[in-house]
Design a protein around this motif. Structure first.
Motif, PDB file in Angstrom:
ATOM      1  N   PHE A 211     -15.777  -4.760   3.534  1.00  0.00           N
ATOM      2  CA  PHE A 211     -15.059  -6.029   3.481  1.00  0.00           C
ATOM      3  C   PHE A 211     -14.771  -6.429   2.032  1.00  0.00           C
ATOM      4  O   PHE A 211     -13.739  -7.014   1.721  1.00  0.00           O
ATOM      5  N   TYR A 213     -14.171  -4.473  -0.534  1.00  0.00           N
ATOM      6  CA  TYR A 213     -12.987  -3.742  -1.006  1.00  0.00           C
ATOM      7  C   TYR A 213     -11.713  -4.272  -0.350  1.00  0.00           C
ATOM      8  O   TYR A 213     -10.673  -4.407  -0.991  1.00  0.00           O
ATOM      9  N   ALA A 214     -11.797  -4.562   0.950  1.00  0.00           N
ATOM     10  CA  ALA A 214     -10.603  -5.014   1.674  1.00  0.00           C
ATOM     11  C   ALA A 214     -10.082  -6.324   1.099  1.00  0.00           C
ATOM     12  O   ALA A 214      -8.881  -6.491   0.898  1.00  0.00           O
ATOM     13  N   ALA A 217      -8.344  -5.663  -2.084  1.00  0.00           N
ATOM     14  CA  ALA A 217      -7.089  -4.928  -1.950  1.00  0.00           C
ATOM     15  C   ALA A 217      -5.959  -5.832  -1.478  1.00  0.00           C
ATOM     16  O   ALA A 217      -4.834  -5.732  -1.952  1.00  0.00           O
ATOM     17  N   ASN A 218      -6.248  -6.707  -0.543  1.00  0.00           N
ATOM     18  CA  ASN A 218      -5.214  -7.609  -0.028  1.00  0.00           C
ATOM     19  C   ASN A 218      -5.869  -8.712   0.789  1.00  0.00           C
ATOM     20  O   ASN A 218      -6.149  -8.543   1.969  1.00  0.00           O
ATOM     21  N   GLN A 220      -4.850 -11.457   2.082  1.00  0.00           N
ATOM     22  CA  GLN A 220      -4.173 -11.959   3.284  1.00  0.00           C
ATOM     23  C   GLN A 220      -4.348 -10.994   4.453  1.00  0.00           C
ATOM     24  O   GLN A 220      -4.624 -11.408   5.573  1.00  0.00           O
ATOM     25  N   ALA A 221      -4.182  -9.714   4.163  1.00  0.00           N
ATOM     26  CA  ALA A 221      -4.334  -8.731   5.227  1.00  0.00           C
ATOM     27  C   ALA A 221      -5.781  -8.733   5.721  1.00  0.00           C
ATOM     28  O   ALA A 221      -6.040  -8.600   6.916  1.00  0.00           O
ATOM     29  N   ALA A 222      -6.722  -8.903   4.791  1.00  0.00           N
ATOM     30  CA  ALA A 222      -8.132  -8.935   5.174  1.00  0.00           C
ATOM     31  C   ALA A 222      -8.389 -10.112   6.109  1.00  0.00           C
ATOM     32  O   ALA A 222      -9.106  -9.990   7.100  1.00  0.00           O
ATOM     33  N   ARG A 223      -7.769 -11.237   5.792  1.00  0.00           N
ATOM     34  CA  ARG A 223      -7.956 -12.423   6.621  1.00  0.00           C
ATOM     35  C   ARG A 223      -7.395 -12.211   8.025  1.00  0.00           C
ATOM     36  O   ARG A 223      -8.058 -12.504   9.019  1.00  0.00           O
ATOM     37  N   VAL A 224      -6.189 -11.661   8.092  1.00  0.00           N
ATOM     38  CA  VAL A 224      -5.588 -11.421   9.402  1.00  0.00           C
ATOM     39  C   VAL A 224      -6.399 -10.384  10.183  1.00  0.00           C
ATOM     40  O   VAL A 224      -6.408 -10.393  11.407  1.00  0.00           O
ATOM     41  N   SER A 225      -7.109  -9.515   9.467  1.00  0.00           N
ATOM     42  CA  SER A 225      -7.947  -8.531  10.148  1.00  0.00           C
ATOM     43  C   SER A 225      -9.269  -9.130  10.615  1.00  0.00           C
ATOM     44  O   SER A 225     -10.146  -8.409  11.066  1.00  0.00           O
ATOM     45  N   GLY A 283      -8.698  -5.778  -8.616  1.00  0.00           N
ATOM     46  CA  GLY A 283      -9.449  -5.808  -7.366  1.00  0.00           C
ATOM     47  C   GLY A 283      -9.222  -4.597  -6.489  1.00  0.00           C
ATOM     48  O   GLY A 283      -8.248  -3.864  -6.645  1.00  0.00           O
ATOM     49  N   GLY A 284     -10.166  -4.384  -5.574  1.00  0.00           N
ATOM     50  CA  GLY A 284     -10.029  -3.311  -4.587  1.00  0.00           C
ATOM     51  C   GLY A 284     -10.527  -1.951  -5.040  1.00  0.00           C
ATOM     52  O   GLY A 284     -10.669  -1.057  -4.228  1.00  0.00           O
TER      53      GLY A 284
END
Lengths: 339, 512
Positions: A211, A213-214, A217-218, A220-225, A283-284
């Protein structure tokens, strides 16, 4: 001398794209620097740099406190954040833990009723105070969405203030032997390596790590995931604070005293070690192994300069250049990857 | 070989050699580590024509376009500009030679005005050497008048819609007096009316003798706007034809090298009980009173113009922007969805509209991208990830979805759009969702991958998944959906059954 290694880009073996570990580059830089000192040593000082176990031990000892901090800072930077407060937290936690580590034989104990406590008490207090500072950092960043730079800058100033206020600027001395013990011999190095190992495993093999790294990396994408970014960031900053607290305890134990001015600029050394170790400020990307090597590089640099009897002023100037060079190399590498 | 600067000087002097072709490319080859992106590719652009580049993602058209725009330099081959050999060394160099590119990702500075954006680097100065804003705005107004764009030059770009930003980009390209314009899927974010406006502008430019290289995935656009088209496949040039000479099926055959019998394999699958029931869902200031049901196995299409609130409904359903009012019920039981975490717990999945912004973890590898949602509650024991199991299941999923990659340790940013999309769908399928929300699932991906995704969605519906599918492409919505819900300005204007849903009916409800 650090850029040399970049030139050694393998001629892209076509079929199995088995990637070399990214730490290899940094490790080669470390070897390169050491060899340069070795050569310069023979030329200018007439002795070996590497064949001196005592010097190497001192060198590692000097940076192990930075290393402990850097392990936390690495995690923060992987999320795309930054922690400027670690140096001040070192000072603050050194003061707090030392204040409950005093021996009854010391005439001016801060809390005369709290002397001769088992070492675990001051250690736990130092770590806890660091943890609280980290949680405050994390909550500020997660809830108010202010940039980590600002949140931790605030903590940096305030924590330093607290460490001065705590004893009105007086140092805390007369610590128990049991407490001082963790600062003696090879112990700080062991603490550093254990901490590094724990978080190396955490970053690579646990959900916490994935989590982290995610998010870097992004976000917003991490949140939607489905990742709860707020609570995860609090965890990451809390860990960074806790490790700074541990570093504060070790610092006090090593010095066998605590002063409000301890740990000044440590945050920058820790960030430098992290960045030299290949962690990307965007980041990431980043690994603890890299940070460990980065920390050792910092140590070799400093100890090498001393060995060559280079003026302390030059040391700082060159250290600054090296940090910038590390980031430049990182940016250059990212660009090359993009093609 | 003439250097670009000489070329620019020749051009400025007006003594430009006349030739039928604005640009000719012969035998171009471009390799990247491990891939041959272009192999012996040729291409010619005639004066005053729109020339479409067609091909699946990864066919090489983007690479060719980037070579034309000076972003990449070819390894081999020659490029002639107006009959003269040329070597473009940078995008700026291309611009100076009259080649302008309008990128898919818009490159405007949000906090500067339209005029400042257009004339950047070329600001008119007054006699003290300061920027002359009056003159700059006047020049912009002139330019807009010529292109029939109705925008205030002094507006800041961040206040513009995507469509209007696109117009600004085009105006900027025209302002360089370019005679070659390269457009990369310019309509992918535009509504039908905006597309019509764009086409008017393109026709005007064409009439002025400008050559336009036009990249698109949309077949109907090809027939509407392109004079000629060239097809690429796997880095190779397949052929060039006049668009009046061929049919849609011909082109598809050229692109994929195989017959695609049916684009939208809608199959009747058994429809079950209501899974998701939404009542009066409202997000203040964005949409109001949205109510609908989706049954197991059903695909509910959601149509509407850009800005109608379609995507916002999806985001609210999934808890990205929690609702200000209304209820969501799953299997008849009311649930609270105040975060994506909660949505996933209720076995919802959400493929977002923007792959790059809210989908991919670009710098991480494919497996890391696929596993991230499912790690919420599976494959984890005592905090530790069961690497073996998750790697195996990701690999199985990638194989099932036919993600084209040597291995899952490849960075996802190195995949083509279609394969990225498949990996992201895989991310959600690993969570075994019961409710699948798809926002523009096939935007910007090639025909082959599109068909695969359509087949996959149908397949999921067959297993009882309830699907909400947002799409700007009318044939996709009509072809795939059991029912079509239409939105206009934040309200549902109608829900049509498959039998009654026609292009005209949907447009009527969408445009009102």
């Amino acid at each position: 001398m650090t850029t040399k290694v970049e030139a050694h880009a393998p001629a892209a073996p076509p079929a199995p794209r088995r990637r070399l570990p990214p730490e290899l580059n940094i490790f080669l830089v470390l070897i390169g620097i050491a060899l340069v000192y070795e050569a310069l040593g023979w030329i200018f000082v007439g002795q070996s740099f590497l064949m001196n176990p005592q010097r190497l031990t001192i060198m590692i000892l000097q940076v192990s406190v930075i290393g402990i901090i850097a392990v936390g800072v690495t995690q923060v930077i992987i999320t795309g954040g930054i922690d400027l407060s670690s140096g001040s937290v070192v000072g603050m936690t050194a003061m707090f833990s030392a204040s409950v580590a005093q021996a009854s034989t010391w005439p001016r104990a801060l809390y005369p009723s709290l002397t001769d406590l088992p070492a675990i008490v001051p250690i736990a207090l130092g770590v806890a105070v660091g943890l609280i500072a980290g949680i405050i950092n994390g909550q500020l960043i997660a809830r108010t969405k202010i940039p980590p730079f600002i949140a931790t800058l605030g903590m940096m100033v305030s924590a330093r203030g607290i460490s001065k206020w705590y004893t009105k600027g007086q140092p805390v001395s007369g610590l128990t032997d049991q407490f001082n013990f963790i600062g003696t011999g090879i112990w700080p190095v062991i603490v550093f390596l254990v901490v590094a190992l724990i978080f190396h495993v955490a970053l690579r093999y646990t959900r916490y790590g994935k989590f982290t790294y995610a998010i870097g990396a992004n976000p917003q994408a991490a949140r939607v995931s489905g990742i709860n970014i707020e609570s995860h960031l609090v965890k990451v900053y809390a860990i960074a604070g806790m490790l700074a607290g541990l570093a504060g305890v070790v610092t006090a134990a090593r010095a066998q005293t605590a002063q409000a001015g301890m740990g000044v600029m440590y945050e920058l050394d820790a960030i430098a070690a992290t960045v030299i170790g290949g962690t990307s400020l965007t980041g990431g990307v980043g690994r603890i192994t890299g940070t460990v090597i980065g920390t050792v590089i910092l140590g070799v640099m400093t100890s090498g300069f001393t060995f060559l009897r280079v003026d302390a002023y030059y040391q700082e100037i060159v250290k600054g250049l090296i940090i910038v060079a590390a980031v430049v190399i990182d940016v250059y590498r990212q660009k090359k990857r993009k093609v | 070989m003439i250097s670009p600067s000489t070329m620019a000087a020749v051009r400025a002097s007006g003594a430009v050699p006349k030739s039928e072709y604005l640009m000719t490319v012969t035998g171009v080859r471009k390799e990247f580590p491990g891939v041959v992106a272009l192999d012996d590719v040729s291409f010619r652009l005639k004066r005053g024509t729109v020339h479409a580049l067609m091909g699946e993602n990864g066919a090489g058209k983007s690479t060719l376009m980037k070579i034309l725009a000076g972003i990449y330099q070819p390894d081999k081959g020659e490029i002639k500009l107006r009959g003269v050999d040329i070597q473009l060394t940078s995008p700026l160099d291309a611009l100076k030679n009259g080649i302008a590119m309008i990128h898919q990702e818009l490159n405007l500075m949000p906090f500067m005005t339209i005029a400042e954006n257009i004339w950047i680097r070329r600001e008119p100065l007054n006699r003290f050497g300061f920027v002359d804003h009056t003159e700059m705005n006047r020049k912009t107004a002139d330019l807009f008048a010529r292109l029939n764009i109705k925008l205030d030059p002094q507006m800041e770009v961040r206040d513009l819609s995507i469509a209007n930003r696109q117009m600004v980009e085009i105006a900027k390209a025209v302002s360089y007096e370019s005679d070659v314009l390269i457009m990369d899927e310019p309509t992918s974010a535009l509504t039908e009316r905006e597309v019509a406006h764009l086409f008017t502008i393109i026709r005007d430019l064409r009439a002025q003798g400008i050559g336009i290289v036009y990249i698109t995935h949309k077949m109907n656009e090809l027939f509407e706007i392109a004079d000629e088209f060239s097809v690429f496949r796997d880095g190779k040039y397949i052929g060039t034809h006049a668009s009046s000479d061929v049919t849609r099926d011909d082109i598809i055959r050229m692109m994929v090298g195989r017959e695609i019998t049916q684009m939208f394999p809608k199959e009747e699958v058994p429809i079950g009980e209501v899974v998701l029931s939404v009542k009066n869902l409202t997000l203040d200031g964005v949409f109001r009173d949205v109510s609908f049901d989706i049954r197991a196995g059903e695909i509910l299409g959601l149509a509407g113009l850009v800005g109608s609130g379609r995507s916002n409904v999806a985001e609210t359903l999934f808890g990205v922007t929690p609702a200000s009012a209304g209820t969501i019920a799953i299997d008849g039981k009311p649930v609270t969805v105040d975060s994506p975490t909660a949505a996933i717990r209720h076995r919802m999945a959400f493929l977002t509209e923007d792959r790059k912004d809210t989908g991919c973890l670009l710098i991480l590898d494919i497996q890391e991208n696929m596993q991230i949602a499912v790690l919420q509650d599976k494959y984890v024991k005592g905090g530790f990830v069961d690497e073996k199991a998750v790697a195996r299941d990701c690999a199985d999923m990638a194989r099932k979805l036919r993600v084209k990659t040597p291995n899952l340790q490849e960075r996802i940013e190195n995949l083509s759009g279609g394969n990225q999309q498949k990996a992201l769908i895989g991310r959600w399928l690993l969570t075994h969702p019961r409710i699948l929300i798809l926002d523009e699932p096939t935007r910007g991906i090639d025909v082959g991958a599109k068909a695969e995704i359509h087949r996959l969605v149908t397949e999921l519906a067959r297993t009882g998944v309830a699907v909400l599918m947002i799409s700007s492409e009318m044939p996709e919505v009509l072809g795939m959906s059991d029912r079509v819900m239409v939105m206009h300005e934040g309200r549902v204007t109608g829900i049509l059954d498959r039998a009654e849903a026609t292009q005209i009916k949907v447009m009527e409800l969408a445009a009102q």
